[in-house]
Scaffold this motif. Structure first.
Motif, PDB file in Angstrom:
ATOM      1  N   ARG A  54      22.667   6.597  15.459  1.00 27.33           N
ATOM      2  CA  ARG A  54      23.366   6.717  14.173  1.00 27.33           C
ATOM      3  C   ARG A  54      22.828   5.600  13.268  1.00 27.33           C
ATOM      4  O   ARG A  54      22.873   4.438  13.654  1.00 27.33           O
ATOM      5  N   MET A  69      28.647  15.648  21.813  1.00 24.18           N
ATOM      6  CA  MET A  69      28.925  17.066  21.603  1.00 24.18           C
ATOM      7  C   MET A  69      27.862  17.777  20.763  1.00 24.18           C
ATOM      8  O   MET A  69      27.786  18.997  20.779  1.00 24.18           O
ATOM      9  N   GLY A 120      34.415  11.417  23.961  1.00 30.22           N
ATOM     10  CA  GLY A 120      33.269  10.532  23.788  1.00 30.22           C
ATOM     11  C   GLY A 120      33.652   9.079  23.996  1.00 30.22           C
ATOM     12  O   GLY A 120      34.654   8.605  23.468  1.00 30.22           O
TER      13      GLY A 120
HETATM   14  N1  SER Z   1      32.736  13.898  19.076  1.00 33.11           N
HETATM   15  C1  SER Z   1      33.590  12.771  19.299  1.00 33.11           C
HETATM   16  C2  SER Z   1      32.929  11.462  18.884  1.00 33.11           C
HETATM   17  O1  SER Z   1      31.765  11.454  18.569  1.00 33.11           O
HETATM   18  C3  SER Z   1      34.018  12.689  20.740  1.00 33.11           C
HETATM   19  O2  SER Z   1      32.928  12.896  21.596  1.00 33.11           O
HETATM   20  O3  SER Z   1      33.600  10.476  18.873  1.00 33.11           O
END
Ligand code: SER
Length: 885
Positions: A71, A45, A227
């Motif tokens: 990440r 997102m 997600g």
């Molecule tokens: N933004 C949420 C996540 O990163 C779902 O896409 O888990």
């Protein structure tokens, strides 16, 4: 469920949601665009934030992507477990005020149970504690039994990131991997920390906006953000224990084992290294493909750190020499079907990463030396703990990794002051945080332009004209929309169409005037603002601006034409650089305005003079060939088929503009470009490179001029030549070089003559001084004051005099402009008799307030007060007598 490859799973997901009407969009680049709150994209997102808040209009109200994500929050754990990684792909479907809970849940269930065919008796879901609606849909529409639906608190089932931005309650789908993965505790169930129940899909009902003060307000539109980690899903579908066993990831793992000559799963320590390299190499390859460059800050630092960790673990596995490039090949091969940029930039990626790998190897060598020195110091002091600050300096300034420091120290029975290290790191983190500023989660701060209806956009009409009719649709000050602006005021004009180019893609904004009935405003700058609007920064020079007034928008034609010369030429330059230097050359940045062309590109060494000349000549040939320049809008896939050069990490829409120079079957250059261009290369006139330099590791910069500026440059050079010729009294310019050479030779000869004469003068002076020698004890003392004598000459004179006479003590003061020095030299016999030049000169200079000293044979001191030199020399005999008397 059936074993499915990761690449097939991605395809199946995207196709499923495309069939539900979602726009299937290629992954956005890893570098966030227009969002300072993130270094790298962390979720599907993230690149879509403005669509959730309604700040911008999405290309379609429902979309689906498979987004590259990085990440690094858990970086320390990567390798140690089979669960952690930095790079992953996130499958997502998104609704911006379109479908909501009912569809999101029903489709997720349909995909999971009917496409993937996951057995229903192994699936569980969770909902947010107050979300009766979601529970009802799961139960009644999807048919999930109530005892398989768990309500959870904010901690688990409310998704938000950062201090502000879109967020909402969420619902997650879990897969029961079976008892053997469980902890066996009676309380074990969904949400347990053990490995049995695996969460794999998160459905976020994005309906709130969180504000910095911690409050929430409902968003005008209700959204969906879902997600699902692709690697995790693949692990599940392939029936394997971890993402490192998934087909495409395992291929990388296997390659590493092959290079290192070891086997995975045999020894914990080796497995850690294999996993670190497997994960990190994926991250850095994708980062390189999106234009991230290793550096000491921001995302460049993240990249450098990941790469260095990988190299370091390669060494732990016993791999010698450069090895990353072989693994990069596997990463690219496994992923190019979805990420064609990896294949296109393969050469570049390999060069960039190998370059960094090489420099890190040097870093290690240098760090080893420093560390050896530090260990020696510790030994001397009999200490056992290396100061935290030293370790931090090694790792932060010299890039020498802490774990390596630790390991080497351990071997010698020494340790690291871990607390001190943490402290030093904390200080650095805070400095970095302060430097980053307190950017907001949404990145895009509210501006006055957010007050304009978000549907309003500006159509650019300036590709083929310099002047157009338009309307002053909005007038804005820095803080408010206004209806009028008076003479002398500086305001912004937003219009729905304009021929003014707003600064973008490195091309400078147009200037010009906007004028109408009774008013005139000078356009100083044009910027793209939220939602594709163009804001013209203007100064009202006549009359009064009124909202809604019709106006003539007139671009400064000369300025724009010169800018176009530079921009069109930048395309030719890139094409020529690729011809001369190779396909690893890619644009890394550019600035084209009416004065100059600055082009940054990837390349790993300075260009030679020959290469520069070659590039200049190719570009000028293309200019003189008068190649047609055509611009065309086309679907992105078609442009890619044409082999159009795209920018690294640029976020392109579905249709792109393509600029072609030359005939399409044999074009000199084809590039994606939204800028303005000439219609024929001949109009560039001429091209000349002014400089070539380095801007960052792996990035070179060319500054050049075109058209009229080349003429100006020639004029300037011509004038310089003429002036020089006049000074050198040359009538025929072709004689200039010969004359310059002759003058230089003459100067050299004269300098030689001067040096010889000065030596003669010095010896005459020395002779005269020797006449005035006085007896001090058994020795002779010569003193003298010499104007215009530099310290070197002074020392030489004194040394020569003492060489001529063993029993002499010479004390000379030399004045050189504002400064003065005293030198003392003592012959061999004088030294044996007690003379010490260093001590004598110190005492003599002290009379002037100066200081100095040195060896017994010869020494020098500075004079503080020049007016006391005579006094000092007069005192010399007494001082010398103290030594030899
Ligand atoms: N933004 C949420 C996540 O990163 C779902 O896409 O888990």
């Amino acid at each position: 469920m059936e074993w499915t490859s990761l690449n097939d799973l991605r395809e199946s997901y995207l196709q499923f949601f495309a069939d539900k009407g979602c726009l299937r969009h290629k992954s956005y680049p890893l570098i966030p665009q227009g969002d300072n709150s993130l270094l790298l994209i962390v979720a599907g997102m993230a690149p879509l934030k403005p669509y959730f808040t309604g700040q911008e209009v999405p290309p379609r109200k429902r979309m689906t992507t498979c987004q590259k994500c990085i990440r690094t929050g858990d970086i320390e754990n990567v390798g140690k477990t089979a669960r952690h990684g930095t790079f992953f792909e996130m499958l997502g479907n998104f609704s911006f005020g379109d479908y909501f809970k009912e569809e999101a849940i029903a489709w997720a269930w349909e995909y999971v149970t009917e496409v993937l065919k996951l057995p229903k008796d192994r699936l569980y879901v969770t909902v947010y504690q107050d979300d009766d609606e979601a529970e009802k849909i799961w139960h009644e529409k999807a048919g999930v039994p109530l005892d398989r639906i768990t309500r959870m608190g904010k901690e688990d089932n409310f998704w938000e990131a950062g201090v502000d931005g879109p967020c909402g309650p969420c619902s997650e789908i879990y897969f029961d991997r079976g008892e053997k993965y469980g902890c066996g505790k009676p309380t074990c169930g969904v949400g347990c920390d053990c490995d049995r129940y695996m969460e794999f899909w998160n459905l976020v009902f994005t309906q709130f906006e969180r504000h910095e003060d911690g409050t929430y307000t409902p968003l005008a539109q209700k959204n969906i953000d879902t997600g699902m980690g692709l690697e995790r899903l693949a692990a599940l579908m392939q029936g394997v224990d971890s993402i490192f066993d998934v087909d495409t990831v395992k291929a990388i793992r296997d390659k590493i084992c092959e290079i290192a000559g070891c086997e995975y799963g045999k020894e914990y320590k080796k497995d850690v290294s294999i996993r670190v390299i497997t994960d990190h190499i994926r991250s850095v390859t994708f980062m390189a493909g999106d234009g991230v460059l290793p550096s000491n800050e921001g995302r460049g630092y993240v990249m450098r750190r990941l790469l260095r960790r990988a190299v370091r673990h390669g060494k732990l596995l016993g791999i010698n020499g450069l090895f990353l490039k072989d693994i990069v090949k596997t990463v690219v091969d496994c992923n190019k079907c979805e990420y064609n940029e990896l294949e296109e930039k393969y050469d570049y990626i390999v060069k960039l990463l190998t370059n960094e790998e090489e420099s890190f190897n040097q870093t290690i060598d240098r760090g080893m030396k420093l560390l050896d020195g530090m260990i020696e110091e510790l030994d001397k002091k009999g200490e056992k703990v290396l100061a935290g600050e030293d370790c931090f300096k090694l790792s932060d300034t010299y890039g020498f990794p802490l774990d390596l420091t630790r390991e080497i120290l351990e071997e010698k029975g020494l340790t690291v002051d871990e607390e001190g290290f943490e402290k030093a790191m904390q200080v650095q983190r805070e400095t970095a945080r302060a430097a980053r500023g307190d950017s907001k989660y949404m990145g895009a701060d509210e501006t006055v332009f957010h007050q304009i209806d978000k549907e309003v956009t500006t159509v650019f009409t300036g590709y083929d004209r310099f002047e157009d009719e338009g309307v002053i649709d909005y007038i804005a000050t820095e803080t408010a929309l206004v209806d009028e602006a008076a003479q002398g005021e500086e305001v912004y004009i937003v219009s729905t169409s304009t021929p003014f180019y707003a600064e973008s893609g490195g091309q400078a904004a147009d200037t010009g005037v906007i004028e109408g009935d009774g008013f005139k405003a000078e356009v100083l700058d044009v910027q793209k603002v939220v939602g594709g609007k163009f804001a013209h920064k203007v100064k009202v020079t006549e009359g009064k601006l009124t909202r809604g007034a019709k106006a003539q928008f007139k671009v400064n034609r000369d300025q724009r034409l010169n800018t176009m010369r530079n921009h069109s030429c930048a395309h030719l330059l890139q094409a020529a650089l690729r011809q001369v230097l190779g396909d690893h050359v890619h644009q890394a940045g550019q600035l084209v305005d009416s004065k100059r062309l600055r082009f940054d590109f990837s390349h790993f060494s300075a260009m030679t003079e020959e290469e520069i000349l070659k590039v200049e000549s190719i570009v000028n040939m293309w200019i003189m060939s008068g190649l047609d320049i055509t611009m065309q809008e086309m679907p992105i896939a078609e442009a890619q088929k044409l082999g159009a050069m795209a920018l690294f990490g640029e976020k392109y829409g579905e249709t792109v503009r393509v600029v072609t120079m030359g005939s399409s079957d044999n074009a000199a250059s084809i590039e994606f470009c939204g800028g303005t261009h000439l219609d024929n290369t001949a109009k560039i006139g001429l091209f000349k490179i002014v400089s070539e330099s380095s801007v960052a590791s792996g990035v070179r910069r060319i500054e050049a001029v075109t058209g009229y500026s080349v003429y100006e440059l020639m004029e300037e050079n011509s004038r310089r030549i003429a002036d020089t010729a006049k000074i050198l009294k040359v009538n025929n310019r072709s004689e200039l070089v010969n004359r310059a050479q002759a003058v230089m030779a003459e100067i050299k000869a004269l300098e030689k003559e001067r040096d010889e004469l000065q030596a003669q003068i010095a010896s005459v002076k020395a002779g005269a001084l020797a006449q005035s020698a006085v007896e001090v004890g058994a020795f002779k003392l010569i003193t003298g004051k010499l104007e215009g004598t530099k310290p070197d000459a002074l020392r030489k004179m004194a040394d020569d005099m003492k060489a001529n006479d063993d029993s002499v003590i010479v004390i000379l003061a030399g004045i050189d402009g504002e400064k003065a020095n005293i030198v003392c030299a003592s012959g061999k016999a004088a030294v044996s008799g007690g003379a010490h030049s260093g001590k004598i000169v110190g005492k003599v200079a002290a009379v002037t307030g100066g200081k100095g000293g040195g060896r017994p044979e010869s020494a020098m001191a500075g004079v503080a007060d020049k007016s006391k030199i005579d006094e000092a020399l007069a005192a010399a005999a007494g001082i010398v007598a103290e030594f030899v008397g």
